[in-house]
Design an enzyme around this catalytic site. Structure first.
Site, short mmCIF file in Angstrom:
data_model
loop_
_atom_site.label_atom_id
_atom_site.label_comp_id
_atom_site.label_asym_id
_atom_site.label_seq_id
_atom_site.Cartn_x
_atom_site.Cartn_y
_atom_site.Cartn_z
NE ARG A 184 -5.14 -3.72 -1.27
CZ ARG A 184 -4.62 -3.63 -2.64
NH1 ARG A 184 -5.34 -3.12 -3.41
NH2 ARG A 184 -3.76 -4.72 -3.08
CB CYS A 244 -0.85 1.35 -6.36
SG CYS A 244 -0.69 0.63 -8.00
#
Length: 289
Positions: A184, A244
């Site tokens: 990611r 995040c």
């Protein structure tokens, strides 16, 4: 600078068992499953640590999502304080939180309580499955909760906003830490958000690498090895901002740094899902040194 002595935020199952009936201790079940919003509540109803109350990541520990602020925006401090009070958490309470995601959601509650000025909060190592597998007591009964008064004393210096992150771009005095999985971070895959990649200049430290093969938190030395570029930067007087996808899985990295003696780390609460909500914000892909 040398790490300062702090309350150690991670406690063992044995610690919880020894104190579970002490009147000032509030045990909080934070189990949650992304994509299955009722899973945590259903798991709590089936079995939980005796005396535990349940707080839901999306309903209790986040505000509704909007155009900006990310997928799990921070709740308003006063609203959060009222919700904590209804759960029996007061200013004199000790709080221990657990989940079954390696401390992911429990660390969110840990961070929120500290943001509100409450230090006596802990995350239970390993989580509920290990508690149950170890033969520790469980129940499906819900205790009667006596509401408590919780008056917040906000710590705004724990928080970074999008403007803070924009100012950090290209600033050698600030380190950005991306807590998501490597794929990611690099932009090779993005299962949750509309755009893939990372904030330019950020380094990657996947939060799950804080845990060993059993799902327990690693030792202090192992954590320091995992987070060495970050602690080196902090020792050199640089600022650190951790993010995040939505401000949840960054909390374990913040907690680990706190455990190592670095409480000054900031959380970008909106995180990647907030960053990409502004069309003008730059995006990077691939690896960075």
């Amino acid at each position: 600078m040398n790490p300062s002595p702090l309350i150690q935020p991670i406690v063992s199952k044995q610690w919880g068992l020894a104190r579970m009936y002490e009147p000032d201790l509030v045990i909080v079940d934070c189990r949650f499953e992304l994509g299955h919003p009722q899973a945590g509540r259903e798991a709590y109803a089936a079995a939980h640590i005796p005396g535990a109350v349940f707080l839901d990541l999306e309903e209790d520990l986040s505000a509704p999502a909007g155009a900006h602020g990310g997928r799990h925006p921070l709740p308003a401090p006063e609203a959060l304080a009222q919700r904590l009070g209804r759960a029996g958490i007061g200013n004199a309470s000790r709080v221990v939180a657990y989940d079954d995601q390696g401390g992911l959601n429990a660390a969110r509650l840990w961070w929120l309580l500290r943001w509100l000025g409450h230090d006596e909060v802990y995350v239970m190592d390993e989580g509920f499955a290990a508690w149950q597998a170890g033969g520790y007591p469980v129940t499906d009964e819900r205790r009667t909760v006596v509401p408590a008064a919780f008056a917040p004393t906000l710590r705004p210096d724990m928080l970074a906003g999008v403007e803070d992150v924009r100012r950090a771009l290209g600033d050698p005095g600030t380190v950005l830490v991306d807590s998501r999985a490597a794929d990611r971070y690099a932009g090779r895959t993005e299962p949750l958000d509309a755009k893939a990649g990372h904030i330019p200049g950020a380094i990657n430290r996947f939060w799950k690498e804080l845990l060993d093969e059993r799902g327990a938190w690693k030792s202090g030395e192992q954590l320091k090895d995992q987070l060495a570029p970050v602690t080196d930067a902090l020792d050199a007087g640089r600022e650190v901002i951790v993010y995040c996808g939505s401000g949840v899985s960054a909390c374990p990295n913040v907690l680990a740094l706190h455990k190592l003696g670095y409480p000054q780390v900031k959380l970008y609460a909106g995180s990647w899902s907030d960053w990409i909500s502004y069309e003008e914000n730059p995006i990077a892909t691939g690896e960075e040194a």
